[in-house]
Scaffold this active site. Structure first.
Site, PDB file in Angstrom:
ATOM      1  N   SER A   9      -2.840  -7.589   3.096  1.00  0.00           N
ATOM      2  CA  SER A   9      -3.057  -7.432   4.540  1.00  0.00           C
ATOM      3  C   SER A   9      -3.415  -8.769   5.169  1.00  0.00           C
ATOM      4  O   SER A   9      -2.974  -9.082   6.279  1.00  0.00           O
ATOM      5  CB  SER A   9      -4.188  -6.439   4.804  1.00  0.00           C
ATOM      6  OG  SER A   9      -3.878  -5.180   4.277  1.00  0.00           O
TER       7      SER A   9
ATOM      8  N   HIS B 265       0.837  -1.204   0.000  1.00  0.00           N
ATOM      9  CA  HIS B 265       0.000   0.000   0.000  1.00  0.00           C
ATOM     10  C   HIS B 265       0.873   1.256   0.000  1.00  0.00           C
ATOM     11  O   HIS B 265       0.606   2.214  -0.717  1.00  0.00           O
ATOM     12  CB  HIS B 265      -0.878   0.065   1.256  1.00  0.00           C
ATOM     13  CG  HIS B 265      -1.927  -0.993   1.366  1.00  0.00           C
ATOM     14  ND1 HIS B 265      -2.030  -1.821   2.455  1.00  0.00           N
ATOM     15  CD2 HIS B 265      -2.936  -1.347   0.548  1.00  0.00           C
ATOM     16  CE1 HIS B 265      -3.060  -2.631   2.306  1.00  0.00           C
ATOM     17  NE2 HIS B 265      -3.627  -2.377   1.151  1.00  0.00           N
TER      18      HIS B 265
ATOM     19  N   ARG C   8      -1.981  -6.042  -8.264  1.00  0.00           N
ATOM     20  CA  ARG C   8      -0.871  -6.948  -7.952  1.00  0.00           C
ATOM     21  C   ARG C   8      -0.709  -7.996  -9.037  1.00  0.00           C
ATOM     22  O   ARG C   8       0.336  -8.140  -9.627  1.00  0.00           O
ATOM     23  CB  ARG C   8      -1.118  -7.650  -6.608  1.00  0.00           C
ATOM     24  CG  ARG C   8      -0.839  -6.778  -5.432  1.00  0.00           C
ATOM     25  CD  ARG C   8      -1.471  -7.310  -4.199  1.00  0.00           C
ATOM     26  NE  ARG C   8      -2.922  -7.226  -4.282  1.00  0.00           N
ATOM     27  CZ  ARG C   8      -3.728  -7.386  -3.270  1.00  0.00           C
ATOM     28  NH1 ARG C   8      -3.254  -7.692  -2.104  1.00  0.00           N
ATOM     29  NH2 ARG C   8      -5.031  -7.253  -3.423  1.00  0.00           N
TER      30      ARG C   8
ATOM     31  N   LYS D 291     -17.014  -6.601   6.442  1.00  0.00           N
ATOM     32  CA  LYS D 291     -15.783  -7.281   6.849  1.00  0.00           C
ATOM     33  C   LYS D 291     -15.631  -7.149   8.355  1.00  0.00           C
ATOM     34  O   LYS D 291     -16.151  -6.240   8.967  1.00  0.00           O
ATOM     35  CB  LYS D 291     -14.569  -6.650   6.153  1.00  0.00           C
ATOM     36  CG  LYS D 291     -14.471  -6.999   4.681  1.00  0.00           C
ATOM     37  CD  LYS D 291     -13.132  -6.545   4.117  1.00  0.00           C
ATOM     38  CE  LYS D 291     -13.034  -6.834   2.629  1.00  0.00           C
ATOM     39  NZ  LYS D 291     -11.809  -6.272   2.040  1.00  0.00           N
TER      40      LYS D 291
HETATM   41  P1  ADP Z   1      -9.898  -3.393  -0.443  1.00  0.00           P
HETATM   42  O1  ADP Z   1     -10.678  -4.035   0.638  1.00  0.00           O
HETATM   43  O2  ADP Z   1     -10.529  -2.175  -1.032  1.00  0.00           O
HETATM   44  O3  ADP Z   1      -9.357  -4.345  -1.506  1.00  0.00           O
HETATM   45  P2  ADP Z   1      -7.186  -3.221   0.510  1.00  0.00           P
HETATM   46  O4  ADP Z   1      -6.679  -2.452   1.673  1.00  0.00           O
HETATM   47  O5  ADP Z   1      -7.026  -4.710   0.568  1.00  0.00           O
HETATM   48  O6  ADP Z   1      -8.675  -2.767   0.338  1.00  0.00           O
HETATM   49  O7  ADP Z   1      -6.489  -2.723  -0.829  1.00  0.00           O
HETATM   50  C1  ADP Z   1      -6.627  -1.399  -1.274  1.00  0.00           C
HETATM   51  C2  ADP Z   1      -5.993  -1.280  -2.633  1.00  0.00           C
HETATM   52  O8  ADP Z   1      -4.595  -1.536  -2.552  1.00  0.00           O
HETATM   53  C3  ADP Z   1      -6.517  -2.251  -3.696  1.00  0.00           C
HETATM   54  O9  ADP Z   1      -6.536  -1.580  -4.940  1.00  0.00           O
HETATM   55  C4  ADP Z   1      -5.477  -3.338  -3.726  1.00  0.00           C
HETATM   56  O10 ADP Z   1      -5.442  -3.988  -4.994  1.00  0.00           O
HETATM   57  C5  ADP Z   1      -4.227  -2.517  -3.483  1.00  0.00           C
HETATM   58  N1  ADP Z   1      -3.141  -3.307  -2.906  1.00  0.00           N
HETATM   59  C6  ADP Z   1      -3.164  -4.087  -1.811  1.00  0.00           C
HETATM   60  N2  ADP Z   1      -1.973  -4.671  -1.601  1.00  0.00           N
HETATM   61  C7  ADP Z   1      -1.149  -4.234  -2.600  1.00  0.00           C
HETATM   62  C8  ADP Z   1       0.200  -4.490  -2.977  1.00  0.00           C
HETATM   63  N3  ADP Z   1       0.947  -5.351  -2.296  1.00  0.00           N
HETATM   64  N4  ADP Z   1       0.680  -3.856  -4.060  1.00  0.00           N
HETATM   65  C9  ADP Z   1      -0.098  -3.020  -4.782  1.00  0.00           C
HETATM   66  N5  ADP Z   1      -1.393  -2.754  -4.505  1.00  0.00           N
HETATM   67  C10 ADP Z   1      -1.911  -3.351  -3.433  1.00  0.00           C
END
Ligand code: ADP
Length: 166
Positions: A128, A17, A90, A41
């Site tokens: 996460s 992130h 990703r 969630k």
């Molecule tokens: P959500 O529940 O909206 O998916 P997340 O916190 O899991 O929320 O992810 C928010 C954004 O960050 C999403 O677009 C996800 O694809 C991106 N994201 C999460 N992990 C990574 C990573 N390791 N590299 C790039 N983008 C990421």
């Protein structure tokens, strides 16, 4: 003023992130990280905790603001007066869902564009939920999250032992 919103759950924020935050903040005048209060969630961290952690780990980024929101991301982007919605990609597994969301959002708000940043390779595997899983079983998460996040996770998961992965 070019403004973008990067919405997500950030439960908790990872180096993946942070990579997207840093790179998208360089593209705009102001980046707002929108932390979603998602009632579907069951998060490890409360909304307030996720916002606080994000404040700490982005304190060196002068054009980044942290806000929380409920409801649709696209409505939040509009409320912020932003022109762009940022998402991270990703792997191909993210693509289907993200494309569908971007197209739906485009219909709801045609003045707002979704910008996808492909992840830096070293974080391509990172999520996460993986971090929480590794931490739960006592693994070392120092390569996945900043030290303050690792400490917050261990306080949550191992409150009695005080085990620290940092
Ligand atoms: P959500 O529940 O909206 O998916 P997340 O916190 O899991 O929320 O992810 C928010 C954004 O960050 C999403 O677009 C996800 O694809 C991106 N994201 C999460 N992990 C990574 C990573 N390791 N590299 C790039 N983008 C990421």
């Amino acid at each position: 003023m070019k403004r973008a919103v990067y919405p997500g759950s950030f439960d908790p924020v990872t180096y993946g992130h942070l990579d997207v935050i840093r790179r998208s903040a360089a593209l705009v005048d102001e980046l707002i990280v929108g932390v979603l209060q998602n009632n579907h969630k069951n998060p490890l961290f409360s909304l307030q905790e996720r916002v606080k952690i994000l404040h700490e780990v982005t304190k060196d980024m002068s054009n980044v603001r942290i806000e929380s929101f409920t409801g649709l991301s696209i409505d939040f982007v509009r409320t912020c007066g932003a022109q762009f919605l940022v998402r991270g990609l990703r792997a191909i597994t993210d693509f289907d869902y993200e494309l569908q969301m971007a197209q739906t959002n485009r219909i709801m708000a045609k003045e707002i564009d979704t910008i996808f940043l492909t992840t830096s390779l070293e974080y391509a595997y990172l999520s996460s939920s993986t971090v929480k899983e590794v931490a739960y079983y006592g693994g070392d998460i120092s390569k996945f999250v900043p030290p303050e996040v690792a400490q917050a996770i261990s306080r949550k998961i191992h409150p009695q032992t005080g085990i620290s992965e940092a």
